[in-house]
Enzyme design. Sequence first.
Site, PDB file in Angstrom:
ATOM      1  N   HIS A  29      45.331  44.126  27.231  1.00 39.93           N
ATOM      2  CA  HIS A  29      44.519  43.442  28.240  1.00 39.93           C
ATOM      3  C   HIS A  29      44.349  44.350  29.445  1.00 39.93           C
ATOM      4  CE1 HIS A  29      42.903  39.516  29.769  1.00 39.93           C
ATOM      5  NE2 HIS A  29      42.950  40.230  30.896  1.00 39.93           N
ATOM      6  N   CYS A  30      43.211  45.019  29.509  1.00 39.52           N
ATOM      7  CA  CYS A  30      42.887  45.869  30.650  1.00 39.52           C
ATOM      8  C   CYS A  30      41.373  45.862  30.814  1.00 39.52           C
ATOM      9  CB  CYS A  30      43.431  47.283  30.472  1.00 39.52           C
ATOM     10  SG  CYS A  30      42.965  48.079  28.923  1.00 39.52           S
ATOM     11  N   TYR A  47      33.547  38.073  42.432  1.00 43.23           N
ATOM     12  CA  TYR A  47      34.201  39.045  43.307  1.00 43.23           C
ATOM     13  C   TYR A  47      33.603  40.414  43.018  1.00 43.23           C
ATOM     14  CZ  TYR A  47      36.955  40.112  39.083  1.00 43.23           C
ATOM     15  OH  TYR A  47      37.335  40.452  37.811  1.00 43.23           O
ATOM     16  N   ARG A 128      37.952  29.567  40.303  1.00 42.17           N
ATOM     17  CA  ARG A 128      37.471  30.712  41.084  1.00 42.17           C
ATOM     18  C   ARG A 128      36.606  31.655  40.252  1.00 42.17           C
ATOM     19  NH1 ARG A 128      40.338  35.200  39.722  1.00 42.17           N
ATOM     20  NH2 ARG A 128      42.459  34.925  38.892  1.00 42.17           N
ATOM     21  N   TYR A 155      41.202  32.305  29.186  1.00 43.11           N
ATOM     22  CA  TYR A 155      41.893  32.305  30.478  1.00 43.11           C
ATOM     23  C   TYR A 155      42.022  30.837  30.879  1.00 43.11           C
ATOM     24  CZ  TYR A 155      43.369  34.495  34.889  1.00 43.11           C
ATOM     25  OH  TYR A 155      44.084  34.935  35.981  1.00 43.11           O
ATOM     26  N   ASP A 247      46.860  44.424  32.338  1.00 43.51           N
ATOM     27  CA  ASP A 247      45.835  43.771  33.157  1.00 43.51           C
ATOM     28  C   ASP A 247      45.282  44.719  34.214  1.00 43.51           C
ATOM     29  OD1 ASP A 247      44.085  41.708  33.856  1.00 43.51           O
ATOM     30  OD2 ASP A 247      45.454  40.837  35.317  1.00 43.51           O
ATOM     31  N   ASN A 252      42.212  40.391  41.677  1.00 43.61           N
ATOM     32  CA  ASN A 252      42.575  39.093  42.257  1.00 43.61           C
ATOM     33  C   ASN A 252      44.060  38.753  42.129  1.00 43.61           C
ATOM     34  OD1 ASN A 252      39.795  38.144  43.011  1.00 43.61           O
ATOM     35  ND2 ASN A 252      39.493  38.334  40.804  1.00 43.61           N
TER      36      ASN A 252
END
Length: 292
Positions: A29-30, A47, A128, A155, A247, A252
Amino acid sequence: MSPIPTIPPPHPDPRTPRLALPPLACDTHCHVFGPDAKYPYVADRPYTPPDAPLAKLQWMQARMGIARAVLVNATPHGCDNLVVTDAIAASGGRYKGIANVDASFSEAEIGRLAAAGIVGCRFTFLARLGGRPDMSRFDTVVRRIAPHGWHVDLYLPAKDLDGFAPVLDRLPIPYVIDHIGVVEARLGVDQPAFRALCERYARDPKCWIKLTGAERVSSAGAPYHDVVPFAQRLVEIDPDRLLWGTDWPHPNVPAMPDDGDLVDLVALYAPDASVRQKLLVDNPARLFGFSA
């Protein structure tokens, strides 16, 4: 001119971890962000990240001892997956990808993504990041991707699992829950949300969980040792459907982590080297379809 970032960049100089990762260890997960001049961010993004291009990701992973990766396309790039498929094409077989797709994608378009190394698609359920997706469109996407052997990456906070039980139960394909269900470490392993996550994982063989986002789950902060009991509990249930990742570049987050800390957590999650082999090599190879 590049847009002004609204979130901070990743750690500029993460330390070399104490744990030596096994050959073919996979960061499942990146993300790659931009550069915006080549891979523009969508106008309605939630964002604006600082550019975190492929070369920076590769530099970090080389320092950590990571050989393989699964690139997850994030919301700033919308449903344009070129930033991921270009990275896969340049990886020499070391990368796979998770795309952003919606109901407008035809079966032919999904087939082209599959041929480019995409093995799943992601849905976010966080307010968000846009909140709950249209579930009729979710079902349409699932029908279209199923013939390609894809899974869905969710998610989805563990506190909401019970409300989505019918959706998850009827899925015809595997699903992966991100970031340990973003439970709150301060509430302990007996909190209702984590119990729900453990119960689902124990009873549904389609369910996989990512041991990622320790900096999101932790209440104590670096080096995130308060997350260890959660990962250990999941390992006790079944080590064969757990995945690990950084990640990077950590969009965030409450405080930017050092990726060396995240790698060293794996030794605490799984003191047994044979279990670490599953988390880091065998499980990703099986779910994402890496060659032996």
